[in-house]
Design an enzyme around this catalytic site. Sequence first.
Site: not given
Ligand code: GLA
Length: 387
Positions: A167, A272
């Site tokens: 990020e 994710e």
């Molecule tokens: C981001 C992070 C993850 C997690 C999510 C929320 O996407 O990369 O590790 O913390 O937020 O669960």
Amino acid sequence: MRRETIKSFSHKNLPVVLMVLLFFSCAPAPMEEKPILKDAYADFFHIGTAVNHHQIAGHDEPCLNIVTKHFSSITAENVMKWEFLQPRMGEYDFKHADAYVEYGEQNGMFIIGHALVWHSQVPRGVFNDEQGNQVSREVLLERMRDHIYTVVGRYKGRVHGWDVVNEAINEDGTLRQSKWMEIIGEDYIQKAFEYTHEADPDAELYYNDYNLAVPAKRDGVIREISKILENGVPVHGIGMQGHIHLHFPDFQEFEDAIKAYADLGVNVMVTELDLNMLPFPTERIGADVALTFEQRQELNPYPNGMPDSLQNLQVERYIDLFEILLRYSDKVMRVTFWGVHDGLSWLNNWPIRGRTNYPLLFDRELQPKPVFFALIDLAEEKKANYK
Ligand code: GLA
């Protein structure tokens, strides 16, 4: 013949015959064949899930059984984040991370390390000296290198892929003003990849972020990663965080993004993955962990279960996504869900605490949902078409 048969049942054989009969009457009925997710997708890509330390420590065995059975790859939901591995400068704690890696190895899984350099879940002390003053570029680079060498070095040859930077790019494609950026400058991203590669030259290295289908953000990622690749530093994949909604992102843009990242010569992963079924309280959809809103009843519309109409929308949305992923399975190496079942999802508490969400393939009773079976059928259908 008949005589022979009768003879073979003579009293001498009776104990054996009885034992055989007894064995079969006590043997369990043949198990109903239940489809296995990772097997259905084995020809296409790894199917992964995030796991937490309760599961790994064996405190949630039913859930762990699902992970072992249905997933071929794991990502540490939290235990490999900086604040867990090095809560205070120089003090490492590998207890949970070691158990995580051992579990993955015992089950022959593709193991992901998540995440080395991120603006969140990193202690403030990393950026400050003992007097509380911000450290210099040199000091922070040294701290970053030490962390990466120590962590990646420890799991060298065992963790297969690392989310090296998480990020780092804003929605408009510019670099996020994190402490890493402020103190080191924009080359911190490249440095993180360099150090990780030095620590384990065989590991796959990824850039991971949300909203990566949004064109401006996508172009920013492409600019940044091209620069790093041109400088001769390896990046092997882009992790498109799959925090999706019913109407966002636009899947045409998602497909365009897969193509654009693959054109860089790197792999693509959907990481994710979860489908938020609840209203989002703001226009600007994303997955910024810092976002938070007040609970209001109309924002938690299904506290007692997901209506069938919504269940159907969930199936359709996941199928639309997987149709694309299967079409690009030569470029997509892994699809990782963010959690095992609905009850464990972070989306029950983000961006509003205490809601009841339904984003995953297994429900709160650990039963596979309609979307699970629909995804199995889709993979089987694709395989049948190839043959
Ligand atoms: C981001 C992070 C993850 C997690 C999510 C929320 O996407 O990369 O590790 O913390 O937020 O669960």
